[in-house]
Design an enzyme around this catalytic site. Structure first.
Site, PDB file in Angstrom:
ATOM      1  N   CYS A   1       0.816  -1.229   0.000  1.00 23.47           N
ATOM      2  CA  CYS A   1       0.000   0.000   0.000  1.00 23.47           C
ATOM      3  C   CYS A   1       0.839   1.264   0.000  1.00 23.47           C
ATOM      4  O   CYS A   1       0.326   2.355  -0.247  1.00 23.47           O
ATOM      5  CB  CYS A   1      -0.961  -0.013   1.185  1.00 23.47           C
TER       6      CYS A   1
ATOM      7  N   HIS B   1      -3.460   7.119   2.000  1.00 23.89           N
ATOM      8  CA  HIS B   1      -3.862   5.801   1.535  1.00 23.89           C
ATOM      9  C   HIS B   1      -5.273   5.497   2.038  1.00 23.89           C
ATOM     10  O   HIS B   1      -5.648   5.905   3.140  1.00 23.89           O
ATOM     11  CB  HIS B   1      -2.855   4.755   2.059  1.00 23.89           C
TER      12      HIS B   1
ATOM     13  N   ASN C   1     -10.225  -0.278  -0.639  1.00 23.87           N
ATOM     14  CA  ASN C   1      -8.767  -0.165  -0.554  1.00 23.87           C
ATOM     15  C   ASN C   1      -8.166  -0.715  -1.849  1.00 23.87           C
ATOM     16  O   ASN C   1      -8.269  -1.911  -2.123  1.00 23.87           O
ATOM     17  CB  ASN C   1      -8.298  -0.957   0.671  1.00 23.87           C
TER      18      ASN C   1
HETATM   19  O1  UT7 Z   1      -4.029  -1.333   3.323  1.00 27.31           O
HETATM   20  C1  UT7 Z   1      -3.310  -2.091   4.216  1.00 27.31           C
HETATM   21  C2  UT7 Z   1      -3.540  -1.650   5.558  1.00 27.31           C
HETATM   22  N1  UT7 Z   1      -4.752  -2.229   6.095  1.00 27.31           N
HETATM   23  C3  UT7 Z   1      -5.355  -1.612   7.080  1.00 27.31           C
HETATM   24  O2  UT7 Z   1      -4.944  -0.540   7.440  1.00 27.31           O
HETATM   25  C4  UT7 Z   1      -6.526  -2.294   7.731  1.00 27.31           C
HETATM   26  C5  UT7 Z   1      -6.475  -1.984   9.196  1.00 27.31           C
HETATM   27  N2  UT7 Z   1      -7.525  -2.618   9.973  1.00 27.31           N
HETATM   28  C6  UT7 Z   1      -8.826  -2.307   9.840  1.00 27.31           C
HETATM   29  O3  UT7 Z   1      -9.197  -1.512   9.007  1.00 27.31           O
HETATM   30  C7  UT7 Z   1      -9.800  -2.890  10.837  1.00 27.31           C
HETATM   31  O4  UT7 Z   1      -9.100  -3.551  11.851  1.00 27.31           O
HETATM   32  C8  UT7 Z   1     -10.836  -3.854  10.197  1.00 27.31           C
HETATM   33  C9  UT7 Z   1     -11.816  -3.067   9.338  1.00 27.31           C
HETATM   34  C10 UT7 Z   1     -10.153  -4.916   9.380  1.00 27.31           C
HETATM   35  C11 UT7 Z   1     -11.645  -4.538  11.279  1.00 27.31           C
HETATM   36  O5  UT7 Z   1     -12.277  -3.597  12.106  1.00 27.31           O
HETATM   37  P1  UT7 Z   1     -12.173  -3.698  13.697  1.00 27.31           P
HETATM   38  O6  UT7 Z   1     -13.018  -2.635  14.235  1.00 27.31           O
HETATM   39  O7  UT7 Z   1     -10.703  -3.690  14.030  1.00 27.31           O
HETATM   40  O8  UT7 Z   1     -12.835  -5.100  13.967  1.00 27.31           O
HETATM   41  P2  UT7 Z   1     -12.211  -6.388  14.668  1.00 27.31           P
HETATM   42  O9  UT7 Z   1     -11.140  -6.985  13.800  1.00 27.31           O
HETATM   43  O10 UT7 Z   1     -11.887  -6.025  16.062  1.00 27.31           O
HETATM   44  O11 UT7 Z   1     -13.433  -7.368  14.657  1.00 27.31           O
HETATM   45  C12 UT7 Z   1     -14.629  -7.093  15.358  1.00 27.31           C
HETATM   46  C13 UT7 Z   1     -15.622  -8.182  15.096  1.00 27.31           C
HETATM   47  C14 UT7 Z   1     -15.046  -9.574  15.229  1.00 27.31           C
HETATM   48  O12 UT7 Z   1     -16.019 -10.411  15.849  1.00 27.31           O
HETATM   49  P3  UT7 Z   1     -15.949 -10.724  17.434  1.00 27.31           P
HETATM   50  O13 UT7 Z   1     -14.622 -11.391  17.640  1.00 27.31           O
HETATM   51  O14 UT7 Z   1     -16.033  -9.382  18.108  1.00 27.31           O
HETATM   52  O15 UT7 Z   1     -17.130 -11.596  17.631  1.00 27.31           O
HETATM   53  C15 UT7 Z   1     -14.861 -10.024  13.810  1.00 27.31           C
HETATM   54  O16 UT7 Z   1     -14.919 -11.414  13.653  1.00 27.31           O
HETATM   55  O17 UT7 Z   1     -16.123  -8.092  13.741  1.00 27.31           O
HETATM   56  C16 UT7 Z   1     -16.019  -9.376  13.120  1.00 27.31           C
HETATM   57  N3  UT7 Z   1     -15.834  -9.158  11.692  1.00 27.31           N
HETATM   58  C17 UT7 Z   1     -16.860  -8.951  10.843  1.00 27.31           C
HETATM   59  N4  UT7 Z   1     -18.189  -8.910  11.030  1.00 27.31           N
HETATM   60  C18 UT7 Z   1     -18.960  -8.650   9.948  1.00 27.31           C
HETATM   61  C19 UT7 Z   1     -14.657  -9.121  11.002  1.00 27.31           C
HETATM   62  N5  UT7 Z   1     -14.918  -8.884   9.718  1.00 27.31           N
HETATM   63  C20 UT7 Z   1     -16.272  -8.768   9.591  1.00 27.31           C
HETATM   64  C21 UT7 Z   1     -17.144  -8.528   8.489  1.00 27.31           C
HETATM   65  N6  UT7 Z   1     -18.469  -8.470   8.742  1.00 27.31           N
HETATM   66  N7  UT7 Z   1     -16.678  -8.312   7.247  1.00 27.31           N
END
Ligand code: UT7
Length: 334
Positions: free
Chosen positions: A116, A261, A291
């Protein structure tokens, strides 16, 4: 004293394939909701190629627009830099595809794999090559086809809802204008975190380089520790912005437009907050394209210019963060 030549971006272009995939479309493929995706990332829809299209096809369209904007023809090019993490082939690189499409028989083409941050790493390479006098007209593209290698199923939902296909291109040229051009580019890599965002297989570290177990485990798809990436992105991006501004003895208040980004709108909101800047001073298109990795920043530049958000003389500050980890900042006077 050696006089290094200045460089500036003289043309921009972007291209996305016509097929739109909405969050509601994804709801039918995996356990997710439009609300979760919007709230956690800011993505509403993304674009997807048809099978048979690669990143070089998207790059070609973006490149033609950037060249026209710079009033150059492909014959004028001295060098092509192609940043991608989703190449057409394992080898040779996508740059050779683009070079052939442009009809330039022997112009050198370099592929950069800096994920990225690939666009800003490429900008630094272009700037340096102009500065030494080796090349004067450089085409720099970022292009990605993520849709072929992400898992549209509940197992891969944390990654697959975020990414889209697209391409952005710029022309970097030498200039004698000391008032305009690329002021600073700063690059960083932290390899200790390479496993926290990766697509590991196929891998030359094993024989055979891809196994049925890799396929069954889904290890052929990108894997990410989203929270770790988020935390580091939200820290490193304001840090590198502060650093490039500091070197130029400027402050965030002096910047006309921030272009970051497009990984997560919440990250960009946090970065702007940490810089003490209103969101209106940034340009984002993650809602429409998701992204697009190395393509995100040049796509934003092209759209921001078309929307009149970047004008001659504006101070534009860019920053990126991605797999590696890699991160970078850049400052330029348009
Ligand atoms: O370009 C490269 C760089 N990439 C990034 O910068 C990405 C950085 N990270 C992020 O943008 C975020 O961490 C995410 C968008 C990937 C995730 O958001 P979050 O607020 O950090 O969520 P989380 O990973 O803490 O997950 C929260 C919950 C989990 O369930 P439990 O464990 O709380 O029951 C996940 O399993 O959301 C669940 N989850 C989803 N639910 C519905 C993860 N993906 C999804 C989904 N739909 N697509």
């Amino acid at each position: 004293m050696v006089q290094l030549r200045n460089s500036r971006i003289t043309g921009t272009g972007m291209y996305v394939p016509p097929k739109v995939v909405t969050n509601f479309d994804l709801e039918k493929m995996m356990d997710t909701t439009d609300e979760w995706i919007r709230q956690r990332s800011g993505v509403v829809e993304r674009r997807q190629v048809e099978p048979g299209q690669g990143p070089s096809d998207l790059a070609f369209e973006a490149a033609k627009l950037a060249l026209a904007d710079a009033e150059l023809s492909s014959e004028d090019l001295d060098l092509i830099i192609f940043s991608t993490l989703s190449p057409d082939y394992f080898f040779p690189g996508s740059g050779v595809f683009l070079q052939d499409m442009l009809g330039e028989k022997t112009v050198p083409a370099i592929d950069l794999r800096c994920q990225c941050s690939g666009f800003l790493f490429g900008l630094n390479v272009a700037q340096s090559m102009v500065a030494t006098g080796q090349y004067n007209n450089i085409l720099l593209v970022g292009a990605e086809v993520h849709s072929s290698a992400i898992e549209y199923a509940t197992r891969g939902r944390d990654v697959s809802v975020l990414f889209g296909d697209g391409a952005g291109a710029v022309v970097v040229q030498g200039t004698d204008d000391s008032e305009r051009g690329i002021i600073e580019v700063e690059l960083h890599t932290q390899g200790e975190f390479r496993d926290l965002l990766k697509m590991e297989f196929p891998s030359m570290r094993q024989r055979p380089f891809v196994t049925t177990k890799n396929v069954e485990d889904g290890a052929i798809y990108p894997r990410m520790d989203g929270r770790h990436v988020f935390k580091h992105a939200a820290r490193r991006m304001p840090e590198v912005v502060g650093s490039v501004l500091g070197k130029a003895q400027l402050s965030p208040d002096d910047v006309d437009l921030f272009v970051f980004h497009q990984a997560n709108l919440r990250i960009n909101e946090m970065v702007m907050k940490r810089l003490g800047q209103p969101m209106e001073k940034s340009f984002n298109n993650i809602d429409r394209y998701g992204n697009c990795s190395a393509a995100s920043i040049p796509m934003c530049l092209a759209e921001a210019r078309a929307a009149g958000r970047i004008n001659d003389g504006d101070l534009v500050c860019m920053a990126s963060f991605g797999a590696g980890y890699t991160w970078a900042g850049a400052l330029l006077r348009w």
